[in-house]
Design an enzyme around this catalytic site. Structure first.
Site, PDB file in Angstrom:
ATOM      1  CG  HIS A 175      15.724 -29.247 -14.023  1.00  0.00           C
ATOM      2  ND1 HIS A 175      16.515 -30.343 -13.757  1.00  0.00           N
ATOM      3  CD2 HIS A 175      16.282 -28.241 -13.313  1.00  0.00           C
ATOM      4  CE1 HIS A 175      17.497 -30.021 -12.954  1.00  0.00           C
ATOM      5  NE2 HIS A 175      17.379 -28.753 -12.655  1.00  0.00           N
TER       6      HIS A 175
ATOM      7  CB  CYS B  47      17.575 -28.709  -8.387  1.00  0.00           C
ATOM      8  SG  CYS B  47      19.010 -28.298  -9.400  1.00  0.00           S
TER       9      CYS B  47
ATOM     10  CG  HIS C 185      16.552 -24.116 -11.528  1.00  0.00           C
ATOM     11  ND1 HIS C 185      15.701 -24.973 -10.887  1.00  0.00           N
ATOM     12  CD2 HIS C 185      17.663 -24.844 -11.811  1.00  0.00           C
ATOM     13  CE1 HIS C 185      16.272 -26.151 -10.765  1.00  0.00           C
ATOM     14  NE2 HIS C 185      17.462 -26.115 -11.327  1.00  0.00           N
TER      15      HIS C 185
ATOM     16  CG  HIS D  54      21.030 -26.584 -14.683  1.00  0.00           C
ATOM     17  ND1 HIS D  54      21.862 -26.182 -13.659  1.00  0.00           N
ATOM     18  CD2 HIS D  54      19.949 -27.141 -14.082  1.00  0.00           C
ATOM     19  CE1 HIS D  54      21.314 -26.489 -12.500  1.00  0.00           C
ATOM     20  NE2 HIS D  54      20.143 -27.074 -12.714  1.00  0.00           N
TER      21      HIS D  54
ATOM     22  CG  ASP E   2      18.858 -25.590 -27.264  1.00  0.00           C
ATOM     23  OD1 ASP E   2      19.272 -25.238 -26.133  1.00  0.00           O
ATOM     24  OD2 ASP E   2      19.119 -24.961 -28.311  1.00  0.00           O
ATOM     25  CG  HIS E   3      16.426 -22.148 -26.032  1.00  0.00           C
ATOM     26  ND1 HIS E   3      17.652 -22.631 -26.441  1.00  0.00           N
ATOM     27  CD2 HIS E   3      16.589 -20.824 -25.823  1.00  0.00           C
ATOM     28  CE1 HIS E   3      18.515 -21.629 -26.494  1.00  0.00           C
ATOM     29  NE2 HIS E   3      17.908 -20.527 -26.107  1.00  0.00           N
TER      30      HIS E   3
ATOM     31  CD  GLU F 288      21.950 -30.246 -12.938  1.00  0.00           C
ATOM     32  OE1 GLU F 288      20.898 -30.865 -13.185  1.00  0.00           O
ATOM     33  OE2 GLU F 288      22.395 -30.102 -11.784  1.00  0.00           O
TER      34      GLU F 288
END
Ligand code: NI
Length: 137
Positions: free
Chosen positions: A16, A35, A41, A43, A81-82, A126
């Site tokens: 994100h 962030c 980047h 998490h 996811d991913h 997170e």
């Protein structure tokens, strides 16, 4: 029958950028720090899904946790996811992808699909040090 809360933990990772386009670059950087990195980047998130309801006399379950896992995967985890929260996730469109906003969006996707029992609580980690929780209020 007694009411019990059961919890299934799932993990996913996602990219994100926390950025508010209405603010200046300086303000974004000051507010969101790392962030706000322009080139994204990621998490490694942990999501705890809690369902509350009566213990079924026949099964001894509130809800079959294998079934709950499948529902959470289909409605939420498979979509994030991913992936990149800013670019890839239909239910996050136009929303700043902070953990607070992510957990509310996940609740809206998930709550109508939960049965038996009712969605009682979500906890989203997170990082190992930061988590948010939501009970639908
Ligand atoms: Ni971040």
């Amino acid at each position: 029958m007694p009411d019990v809360t059961v919890t299934r933990r799932l993990q996913f990772n996602a990219a994100h950028r926390v950025h508010n386009p209405a603010l200046s670059d300086e303000e974004n950087s000051r507010l969101f720090g790392k962030c706000n990195n322009p080139n994204w980047h990621g998490h490694n998130y942990t999501l705890d899904v809690s369902v509350h309801g009566p213990v079924d006399q026949r099964t001894g379950y509130v809800v079959d946790l294998a079934v709950l896992k499948r529902v959470v995967e289909e409605r939420v985890v498979d979509k994030i996811d991913h992936r990149n929260f800013n670019l890839d996730v239909d239910f996050m469109r136009g929303v700043i992808p902070t953990s607070e906003n992510i957990i509310v969006a996940i609740w809206r996707e998930l709550a109508p699909a939960i049965q038996p029992g009712r969605l009682a609580r979500l906890v989203l980690w997170e990082t190992p040090n930061n988590y948010v929780e939501y009970t639908g209020e």
